[in-house]
Design a protein around this motif. Structure first.
Motif, PDB file in Angstrom:
ATOM      1  N   ASP A  16       0.949   6.030  14.086  1.00 16.80           N
ATOM      2  CA  ASP A  16       0.046   7.159  14.279  1.00 16.80           C
ATOM      3  C   ASP A  16       0.285   8.505  13.550  1.00 16.80           C
ATOM      4  O   ASP A  16      -0.630   9.092  13.173  1.00 16.80           O
ATOM      5  CB  ASP A  16       0.101   7.477  15.636  1.00 16.80           C
ATOM      6  CG  ASP A  16      -0.309   6.343  16.594  1.00 16.80           C
ATOM      7  OD1 ASP A  16      -1.188   5.866  16.218  1.00 16.80           O
ATOM      8  OD2 ASP A  16      -0.026   6.245  17.592  1.00 16.80           O
ATOM      9  N   ALA A  17       1.487   8.087  12.762  1.00 15.59           N
ATOM     10  CA  ALA A  17       1.729   9.637  12.108  1.00 15.59           C
ATOM     11  C   ALA A  17       1.592   9.311  10.405  1.00 15.59           C
ATOM     12  O   ALA A  17       1.692  10.368   9.652  1.00 15.59           O
ATOM     13  CB  ALA A  17       3.339   9.949  12.160  1.00 15.59           C
ATOM     14  N   TRP A  18       1.215   8.243  10.130  1.00 14.28           N
ATOM     15  CA  TRP A  18       0.819   7.868   8.809  1.00 14.28           C
ATOM     16  C   TRP A  18      -0.335   7.222   8.773  1.00 14.28           C
ATOM     17  O   TRP A  18      -1.063   6.579   9.864  1.00 14.28           O
ATOM     18  CB  TRP A  18       2.074   6.792   8.353  1.00 14.28           C
ATOM     19  CG  TRP A  18       3.488   7.410   8.311  1.00 14.28           C
ATOM     20  CD1 TRP A  18       4.382   7.437   9.342  1.00 14.28           C
ATOM     21  CD2 TRP A  18       3.964   8.102   7.000  1.00 14.28           C
ATOM     22  NE1 TRP A  18       5.242   8.048   8.706  1.00 14.28           N
ATOM     23  CE2 TRP A  18       5.203   8.447   7.568  1.00 14.28           C
ATOM     24  CE3 TRP A  18       3.768   8.115   5.803  1.00 14.28           C
ATOM     25  CZ2 TRP A  18       5.942   9.467   6.922  1.00 14.28           C
ATOM     26  CZ3 TRP A  18       4.336   9.041   5.048  1.00 14.28           C
ATOM     27  CH2 TRP A  18       5.755   9.404   5.378  1.00 14.28           C
ATOM     28  N   THR A  19      -1.120   7.113   7.426  1.00 14.83           N
ATOM     29  CA  THR A  19      -2.217   6.485   7.168  1.00 14.83           C
ATOM     30  C   THR A  19      -2.131   6.140   5.639  1.00 14.83           C
ATOM     31  O   THR A  19      -1.210   6.218   4.887  1.00 14.83           O
ATOM     32  CB  THR A  19      -3.307   7.376   7.097  1.00 14.83           C
ATOM     33  OG1 THR A  19      -4.560   6.441   6.841  1.00 14.83           O
ATOM     34  CG2 THR A  19      -3.446   8.495   6.090  1.00 14.83           C
ATOM     35  N   THR A  72       9.066  12.993   9.737  1.00 13.59           N
ATOM     36  CA  THR A  72      10.245  12.451   9.545  1.00 13.59           C
ATOM     37  C   THR A  72      10.476  11.060   9.740  1.00 13.59           C
ATOM     38  O   THR A  72      11.624  10.357   9.388  1.00 13.59           O
ATOM     39  CB  THR A  72      11.449  13.114  10.090  1.00 13.59           C
ATOM     40  OG1 THR A  72      11.446  13.029  11.526  1.00 13.59           O
ATOM     41  CG2 THR A  72      11.442  14.654   9.988  1.00 13.59           C
ATOM     42  N   THR A  73       9.225  10.356  10.488  1.00 15.30           N
ATOM     43  CA  THR A  73       9.705   8.981  10.662  1.00 15.30           C
ATOM     44  C   THR A  73       9.020   7.832   9.475  1.00 15.30           C
ATOM     45  O   THR A  73       8.470   8.693   8.553  1.00 15.30           O
ATOM     46  CB  THR A  73       8.682   8.484  12.008  1.00 15.30           C
ATOM     47  OG1 THR A  73       7.331   8.993  11.671  1.00 15.30           O
ATOM     48  CG2 THR A  73       9.183   9.230  13.070  1.00 15.30           C
ATOM     49  N   THR A  74       9.270   6.816   9.674  1.00 19.01           N
ATOM     50  CA  THR A  74       8.732   6.019   8.611  1.00 19.01           C
ATOM     51  C   THR A  74       7.546   5.412   9.107  1.00 19.01           C
ATOM     52  O   THR A  74       7.217   5.364  10.343  1.00 19.01           O
ATOM     53  CB  THR A  74       9.878   4.650   8.432  1.00 19.01           C
ATOM     54  OG1 THR A  74       9.924   3.756   9.343  1.00 19.01           O
ATOM     55  CG2 THR A  74      11.047   5.194   7.727  1.00 19.01           C
ATOM     56  N   PRO A 110       0.852  -1.315   0.253  1.00 16.57           N
ATOM     57  CA  PRO A 110       0.043   0.052   0.217  1.00 16.57           C
ATOM     58  C   PRO A 110       0.745   1.388   0.109  1.00 16.57           C
ATOM     59  O   PRO A 110       1.936   1.279   0.325  1.00 16.57           O
ATOM     60  CB  PRO A 110      -0.818   0.039   1.435  1.00 16.57           C
ATOM     61  CG  PRO A 110      -0.078  -0.873   2.137  1.00 16.57           C
ATOM     62  CD  PRO A 110       0.618  -2.148   1.310  1.00 16.57           C
ATOM     63  N   ALA A 111       0.360   2.196  -0.489  1.00 17.20           N
ATOM     64  CA  ALA A 111       0.906   3.631  -0.516  1.00 17.20           C
ATOM     65  C   ALA A 111       0.469   4.225   0.904  1.00 17.20           C
ATOM     66  O   ALA A 111      -0.440   4.126   1.399  1.00 17.20           O
ATOM     67  CB  ALA A 111       0.316   4.525  -1.682  1.00 17.20           C
ATOM     68  N   TRP A 112       1.417   5.349   1.366  1.00 25.80           N
ATOM     69  CA  TRP A 112       1.219   6.021   2.593  1.00 25.80           C
ATOM     70  C   TRP A 112       1.358   7.269   2.328  1.00 25.80           C
ATOM     71  O   TRP A 112       1.623   7.945   1.619  1.00 25.80           O
ATOM     72  CB  TRP A 112       2.488   5.540   3.749  1.00 25.80           C
ATOM     73  CG  TRP A 112       2.426   3.898   3.985  1.00 25.80           C
ATOM     74  CD1 TRP A 112       3.147   2.930   3.419  1.00 25.80           C
ATOM     75  CD2 TRP A 112       2.158   3.451   5.239  1.00 25.80           C
ATOM     76  NE1 TRP A 112       3.099   1.967   3.866  1.00 25.80           N
ATOM     77  CE2 TRP A 112       2.506   2.074   4.984  1.00 25.80           C
ATOM     78  CE3 TRP A 112       1.016   4.233   6.269  1.00 25.80           C
ATOM     79  CZ2 TRP A 112       1.974   1.340   6.233  1.00 25.80           C
ATOM     80  CZ3 TRP A 112       0.934   3.073   7.171  1.00 25.80           C
ATOM     81  CH2 TRP A 112       1.039   1.965   7.242  1.00 25.80           C
ATOM     82  N   LEU A 113       0.477   7.672   3.390  1.00 24.84           N
ATOM     83  CA  LEU A 113       0.299   9.164   3.613  1.00 24.84           C
ATOM     84  C   LEU A 113       0.702   9.737   4.759  1.00 24.84           C
ATOM     85  O   LEU A 113       0.043   9.183   5.817  1.00 24.84           O
ATOM     86  CB  LEU A 113      -1.023   9.805   2.967  1.00 24.84           C
ATOM     87  CG  LEU A 113      -1.434   9.840   1.652  1.00 24.84           C
ATOM     88  CD1 LEU A 113      -2.986  10.064   1.560  1.00 24.84           C
ATOM     89  CD2 LEU A 113      -0.726  10.573   0.656  1.00 24.84           C
ATOM     90  N   ARG A 131      -4.554  -4.361   6.357  1.00 28.19           N
ATOM     91  CA  ARG A 131      -3.688  -3.748   7.102  1.00 28.19           C
ATOM     92  C   ARG A 131      -2.345  -4.704   7.053  1.00 28.19           C
ATOM     93  O   ARG A 131      -1.731  -4.859   8.028  1.00 28.19           O
ATOM     94  CB  ARG A 131      -3.872  -3.088   8.352  1.00 28.19           C
ATOM     95  CG  ARG A 131      -5.152  -2.145   8.093  1.00 28.19           C
ATOM     96  CD  ARG A 131      -5.419  -1.147   9.331  1.00 28.19           C
ATOM     97  NE  ARG A 131      -4.169  -0.328   9.701  1.00 28.19           N
ATOM     98  CZ  ARG A 131      -3.836   0.850   9.214  1.00 28.19           C
ATOM     99  NH1 ARG A 131      -4.476   1.317   8.168  1.00 28.19           N
ATOM    100  NH2 ARG A 131      -2.955   1.530   9.655  1.00 28.19           N
ATOM    101  N   LEU A 132      -1.947  -5.505   6.265  1.00 29.51           N
ATOM    102  CA  LEU A 132      -0.915  -6.300   6.066  1.00 29.51           C
ATOM    103  C   LEU A 132       0.652  -5.614   5.984  1.00 29.51           C
ATOM    104  O   LEU A 132       0.867  -5.622   4.893  1.00 29.51           O
ATOM    105  CB  LEU A 132      -1.298  -7.589   5.291  1.00 29.51           C
ATOM    106  CG  LEU A 132      -2.377  -8.420   5.348  1.00 29.51           C
ATOM    107  CD1 LEU A 132      -2.516  -9.296   4.476  1.00 29.51           C
ATOM    108  CD2 LEU A 132      -2.396  -8.931   7.025  1.00 29.51           C
ATOM    109  N   VAL A 133       0.730  -4.768   6.847  1.00 27.55           N
ATOM    110  CA  VAL A 133       1.912  -3.739   6.601  1.00 27.55           C
ATOM    111  C   VAL A 133       2.573  -4.084   7.887  1.00 27.55           C
ATOM    112  O   VAL A 133       2.543  -4.515   8.995  1.00 27.55           O
ATOM    113  CB  VAL A 133       1.480  -2.370   6.493  1.00 27.55           C
ATOM    114  CG1 VAL A 133       0.715  -2.096   4.954  1.00 27.55           C
ATOM    115  CG2 VAL A 133       0.671  -1.981   7.599  1.00 27.55           C
ATOM    116  N   CYS A 134       4.071  -3.537   7.763  1.00 28.32           N
ATOM    117  CA  CYS A 134       4.849  -3.559   9.012  1.00 28.32           C
ATOM    118  C   CYS A 134       5.288  -5.100   9.614  1.00 28.32           C
ATOM    119  O   CYS A 134       5.440  -5.902   8.950  1.00 28.32           O
ATOM    120  CB  CYS A 134       4.563  -2.489   9.777  1.00 28.32           C
ATOM    121  SG  CYS A 134       4.516  -0.886   9.001  1.00 28.32           S
TER     122      CYS A 134
END
Length: 150
Positions: free
Chosen positions: A99-102, A91-93, A81-84, A115-118
């Motif tokens: 919480d800083a990304w969606t 500055t985090t990944t 998936p693409a992140w925003l 949500r099969l990420v990280c």
């Protein structure tokens, strides 16, 4: 040996050819030769890759197009998936600070929707493996069933 053709039957070998339907490797029109028949001479006699062979090939090859598209679809269905970033200047990944990304579009792929990420990213690879395992079982079982029951 000499190859002889009888009307409406398969090609077969005979020891004593009696008519001009027999031919040899040297000259397909010459009968009663002890030469081995080559594949080239055989094709010259029965005809090359003609209209029927082309249409038969198109039907058989066409049956595999759907299978190829379904297999190829896993590239898109199971895409990363693409992140925003939620806030500008992040500055985090995505995996360091979720919480800083969606995820940009949760309908983009199965990985995004589930949500099969990280830390759960390995499950995305498991989906590919399950797909091909199902393909293997289905092809084996249904292939055997179609051979047995028609």
């Amino acid at each position: 040996s000499v190859l002889c053709v009888e009307r409406w039957t398969w090609l077969r070998m005979v020891q004593q050819p009696s008519d001009d339907s027999c031919w040899s490797a040297e000259d397909p029109k010459k009968a009663h030769s002890d030469e081995a028949v080559t594949i080239d001479a055989y094709f010259r006699r029965i005809g090359e890759f003609g209209r029927y062979q082309r249409s038969h090939y198109a039907v058989v090859a066409g049956a595999w197009v759907a299978c190829a598209w379904i297999t190829f679809s896993m590239v898109f269905v199971n895409a990363r998936p693409a992140w925003l970033a939620v806030a500008e200047g992040t500055t985090t990944t995505p995996c360091d600070d979720p919480d800083a990304w969606t995820i940009a579009d949760t309908a983009q792929s199965v990985g995004a929707e589930w949500r099969l990420v990280c830390a759960d990213g390995y499950r995305r690879a498991g989906l590919d493996s399950l797909y091909f395992l199902g393909f293997l079982i289905g092809a084996s079982a249904l292939g055997a069933a179609s051979d047995r029951y028609g």
